[in-house]
Design an enzyme around this catalytic site. Sequence first.
Site, PDB file in Angstrom:
ATOM      1  N   GLY A   4       0.854  -1.207   0.000  1.00  0.00           N
ATOM      2  CA  GLY A   4       0.000   0.000   0.000  1.00  0.00           C
ATOM      3  C   GLY A   4       0.874   1.236   0.000  1.00  0.00           C
ATOM      4  CB  SER A   5       0.037   4.822   0.314  1.00  0.00           C
ATOM      5  OG  SER A   5      -0.732   4.640   1.503  1.00  0.00           O
TER       6      SER A   5
ATOM      7  CE  LYS B 243       1.429  -0.267   7.667  1.00  0.00           C
ATOM      8  NZ  LYS B 243       0.262   0.406   8.273  1.00  0.00           N
TER       9      LYS B 243
ATOM     10  CG  ASP C 273      -7.277   4.663   4.304  1.00  0.00           C
ATOM     11  OD1 ASP C 273      -6.126   4.313   3.973  1.00  0.00           O
ATOM     12  OD2 ASP C 273      -8.212   4.762   3.474  1.00  0.00           O
TER      13      ASP C 273
HETATM   14  C1  LIG Z   1      -3.815 -14.281   2.047  1.00  0.00           C
HETATM   15  O1  LIG Z   1      -3.420 -14.187   3.365  1.00  0.00           O
HETATM   16  C2  LIG Z   1      -3.163 -12.944   3.886  1.00  0.00           C
HETATM   17  C3  LIG Z   1      -3.066 -12.864   5.273  1.00  0.00           C
HETATM   18  C4  LIG Z   1      -2.815 -11.617   5.871  1.00  0.00           C
HETATM   19  C5  LIG Z   1      -2.657 -10.481   5.080  1.00  0.00           C
HETATM   20  C6  LIG Z   1      -2.385  -9.173   5.787  1.00  0.00           C
HETATM   21  O2  LIG Z   1      -2.199  -9.176   6.985  1.00  0.00           O
HETATM   22  C7  LIG Z   1      -2.377  -7.910   5.043  1.00  0.00           C
HETATM   23  C8  LIG Z   1      -2.171  -6.682   5.630  1.00  0.00           C
HETATM   24  N1  LIG Z   1      -1.931  -6.589   7.011  1.00  0.00           N
HETATM   25  C9  LIG Z   1      -1.843  -5.426   7.755  1.00  0.00           C
HETATM   26  C10 LIG Z   1      -1.887  -4.149   7.167  1.00  0.00           C
HETATM   27  C11 LIG Z   1      -1.803  -3.002   8.007  1.00  0.00           C
HETATM   28  O3  LIG Z   1      -1.834  -1.720   7.502  1.00  0.00           O
HETATM   29  C12 LIG Z   1      -2.057  -1.559   6.109  1.00  0.00           C
HETATM   30  C13 LIG Z   1      -1.712  -3.149   9.397  1.00  0.00           C
HETATM   31  C14 LIG Z   1      -1.674  -1.968  10.314  1.00  0.00           C
HETATM   32  O4  LIG Z   1      -0.846  -1.038  10.134  1.00  0.00           O
HETATM   33  O5  LIG Z   1      -2.486  -1.962  11.254  1.00  0.00           O
HETATM   34  C15 LIG Z   1      -1.667  -4.404   9.959  1.00  0.00           C
HETATM   35  C16 LIG Z   1      -1.742  -5.544   9.143  1.00  0.00           C
HETATM   36 CL1  LIG Z   1      -1.705  -7.119   9.854  1.00  0.00          CL
HETATM   37  C17 LIG Z   1      -2.758 -10.564   3.696  1.00  0.00           C
HETATM   38  C18 LIG Z   1      -3.012 -11.800   3.083  1.00  0.00           C
END
Ligand SMILES: COc1ccc(C(=O)/C=C\Nc2cc(OC)c(C(=O)O)cc2Cl)cc1
Length: 290
Positions: free
Chosen positions: A24-25, A44, A154
């Site tokens: 993402g951004s 992250k 967001d």
């Molecule tokens: C297919 O299986 C998958 C299992 C888990 C994921 C996944 O976790 C994706 C993003 N995760 C996150 C993004 C966040 O921000 C943008 C934050 C935050 O900053 O709070 C925390 C998390 Cl965890 C993707 C695919």
Amino acid sequence: VSIDNKEGALQLNQYKLLDNIGQGSYGIVKLVYNEEDETHYAMKILSKKKLMKKAGVFGRMIPGKKGSANPLAKVYREIALLKKLDHPNVVKLVEVLDDPDEDNLYLVFELVHRGEILQVPTDKPLDEETARKNFRDIVMGVEYLHYQRIVHRDIKPSNLLVDSDGRIKIADLGVSTELRACGELLSGPTGTPAFAAPETTMPGVHYSGTLCDIWSMGVTLYCLVTGRIPWDGTGSIIGVQAAIRNEPLKFPEKPVISKDLRDLISRMLNKNPLERITLSEIKEHIWLTN
Ligand SMILES: COc1ccc(C(=O)/C=C\Nc2cc(OC)c(C(=O)O)cc2Cl)cc1
């Protein structure tokens, strides 16, 4: 933070870095394996330079100097706050890896196993029963964040993660940009244009952050059951913002949306924030209670 390259996989302390699972951004999210507790997490990776630019401070970070106006102090305070958040419908930050001499900041979250709730656009939107179950979780998670004086700003499908038992956890709690303390009035466009409330697109207009979250929840719910965003204004940001401000909400012919759900979405997408349905009214709405 020790970084080394065991058998080709990058290793950060006890974490073995695996696939990219989010983008993402803000940066990227990687699947990681913690060799100590033999558990997978989501990591992250944020760039401090990028955070500093967003925090509106330029120039070099003073590494670890006490009492210095360390521009990242704000980000660290926010992270400390996020570590305290604990709710079943909010992602759990478990650890932060930070090497003062390194540009990257690593946030380790509990893994939410099934990932994002829905890609938009999609020709396979959720049925109303599933959307209702998921939306109940979203309402509880947002209510908790607002109670903790955090405005998400967001909310959108890609920030809603599904865990192994089908429950929803809200992600992207704002650490990638300034902390969102609701109550204080906010200004300026933020978040993702297609999901942003009309009042956030008026320059210089101050608005309540919590009411903006309700708007974004409305756009999100519309996406979950139709597979599309309500206003896409020929793709340009200005076009989207104009459409959001001026065009009436329309529902597609297919899939058929129930009267109750159309009523709820319409009340969340009221362009006048003062007339918009509130969180407690949403919790009483017939679509969620019947
Ligand atoms: C297919 O299986 C998958 C299992 C888990 C994921 C996944 O976790 C994706 C993003 N995760 C996150 C993004 C966040 O921000 C943008 C934050 C935050 O900053 O709070 C925390 C998390 Cl965890 C993707 C695919």
